[in-house]
Design an enzyme around this catalytic site. Structure first.
Site: not given
Length: 512
Positions: A191, A472, A185, A331, A245-246, A362
């Site tokens: 990153e 951050k 954005k 979040e 964003g999500r 399992h």
């Protein structure tokens, strides 16, 4: 909300259910399984294996009304300022309207033209570079839609700043036939930009610096930064600040998904989301799938005190869906203050986790069945597979139904405590006809509005995420120390500074 009459009524009702077993509820009510469910457009929510009754549902619906859930929903869908701490609306639902706002339609048209070109044979591989919502959504959805994807396009996703991820994401690719889509954005995400610079150098080594920019597209709210990076303005797509964003998969952040499945199937994906938007907007709470899922989440978290829940899709194609829901819920709901800044005063965001069945059986189902903590489960399954192996699918779904039954009913005491199952462990089953773009869109919107329902009851803002900012900021300061660009910070604690010193010493030793 805990001071309202509706909350107090639920608290008293919860005490009445203490000691009541799901075995008894099913035995006393033969129609329970058919009645305690809701359905829309082929999507079924069976909540009869939750620890509740018809009275519980009525009381939860009253709680939703007391929290003004209908009005809050309308405010969000109409684009009012519901993200108070960031002073903007949350208009992700506008992305999937049949007649979207002009700026959204214009961007969809641009995406469609770009996707068609990418699917024409120009590229052999497309690598999406992003992190958080710019990666989890596109990566999950593209993997889920493998059966509908272009057969000759290799779709990959790069998120972690760990160089090992770049190595694996580009392994075996031909730089000359690879397209990178940088999704950020702000176009400053450390990153993402680190990976993008490495990708540009990798491309430039193969095709030259002047042509490297032709291998990049961007999705951002800062187009000028993308152009400074060297990306053609025609390959820069909008990400608006009114879409978190999500919640952005229906926007240009889903460009990689559109490239994978094509415009028609992407349109079906948006249509599935829109159907749930309208269902959430209009259906009574007792028939409203997202609201029911959210209200049951409140019931489990606040009245039974269960701090976690598992999302278990019995579909290998949805292997990344639990991680996607983990971010969406944790979040959005991981808040200890209300939207007005006051302390919440009650438990909020549960821990969300899971993996696809039958693998999980399992790995962690032992704890689900016999552990000391109760973990509510959302099982997700489909009546028809996207493959020809029907015998496999029948066995898969038999396991889903069996696990839900075993958790609810348990098994009689066999005399051996190690082989006894108490049961009375709640779950919901979400059943769809088939995993398609439309049903995937339904599932995503279902959980989006579940989270919104819970946030409304708790009085928190589900659209901000200030909690990620401190780490951050500290990482930027520490990174400068690791490279020698800054001296040790006097504000660092002795543990952190000792770890930094040890790392720098050992890294230099390896380099020497």
């Amino acid at each position: 909300m805990q001071d309202t009459a509706e909350w107090q009524a639920l608290s008293a009702h919860r005490e009445e259910l203490d000691g009541v077993h799901l075995r008894d509820l099913f035995a006393a009510d033969p129609s329970r399984g058919e009645r305690l469910c809701a359905e829309t457009d082929g999507l079924l929510l069976d909540y009869s294996k939750s620890r509740l009754t018809d009275e519980t549902v009525a009381l939860l619906a009253a709680l939703a009304d007391a929290a003004e859930l209908r009005g809050r929903t309308e405010a969000m869908l109409e684009g009012e300022l519901v993200n108070a701490t960031e002073h903007r609306p949350a208009r992700h639902t506008a992305l999937r309207q049949p007649d979207p706002p002009p700026e959204v339609q214009d961007e969809l048209d641009r995406m469609a033209a770009f996707a068609a070109d990418a699917r024409s044979g120009r590229w052999h591989a497309v690598v999406n570079i992003g992190i958080g919502g710019s990666d989890l959504g596109p990566a999950m959805a593209t993997a889920a839609m493998e059966s509908f994807a272009h057969p000759d396009l290799d779709m990959r996703f790069l998120s972690n700043v760990d160089g090992a991820h770049f190595r694996s994401a580009t392994r075996g690719l031909d730089p000359a036939r690879t397209l990178f889509i940088v999704v950020s954005k702000t176009f400053t995400t450390v990153e993402t930009l680190t990976n993008a610079r490495t990708a540009r150098a990798w491309i430039a080594d193969a095709v030259g610096t002047e042509r490297a920019g032709d291998h990049f597209a961007a999705v951002t709210a800062s187009p000028e930064r993308a152009q400074e990076f060297g990306i053609d303005p025609n390959a820069v797509f909008a990400m608006w600040d009114w879409v978190g964003g999500r919640y952005s998969l229906g926007s240009a952040a889903g460009l990689s998904l559109m490239i994978a499945v094509g415009l028609g199937e992407f349109g079906q994906f948006l249509a599935g989301m829109h159907h749930i938007d309208e269902h959430f907007r209009t259906a009574p709470w007792t028939d409203n799938l997202p609201a029911l899922l959210g209200l049951i989440g409140i019931w489990n978290r606040n009245f039974w005190g269960w701090p976690t829940y598992a999302v278990l899709p019995y579909a290998q194609e949805l292997a990344q869906f639990p991680a996607y829901i983990q971010q969406l819920d944790m979040e959005s709901s991981g808040k200890s203050v209300r939207a007005d800044g006051a302390p919440v005063g009650i438990a909020t965001g549960p821990v969300v986790w899971g993996q696809p069945g039958t693998n999980g059986q399992h790995a962690f189902h032992q704890l689900l069945h016999q552990g000391t903590d109760i973990v509510p489960v959302d099982f997700i399954g489909f009546c028809q597979p996207n493959h020809p192996h029907i015998d496999h699918h029948d066995l898969l779904m038999a396991n889903l139904f069996a696990q839900a039954e075993a958790l609810a009913l348990g098994a009689p005491d066999s005399g051996d405590p190690h082989r006894s199952f108490a049961g009375n462990r709640p779950s919901t089953v979400i059943l769809s006809d088939q995993l398609t773009p439309r049903s995937l869109g339904q599932l995503i919107a279902l959980y989006e509005h579940k989270v919104f329902t819970q946030a409304t009851i708790w009085g928190i803002n589900p659209f901000d995420q200030w909690g990620v900012e401190l780490g951050k900021t500290l990482a930027t300061t520490i990174a400068a120390q690791l490279t020698g660009a800054a001296t040790p910070s006097p504000s660092s604690d002795s543990s952190t500074q000792s770890l930094i010193n040890r790392y720098v010493e050992r890294r230099r030793g390896v380099a020497d």
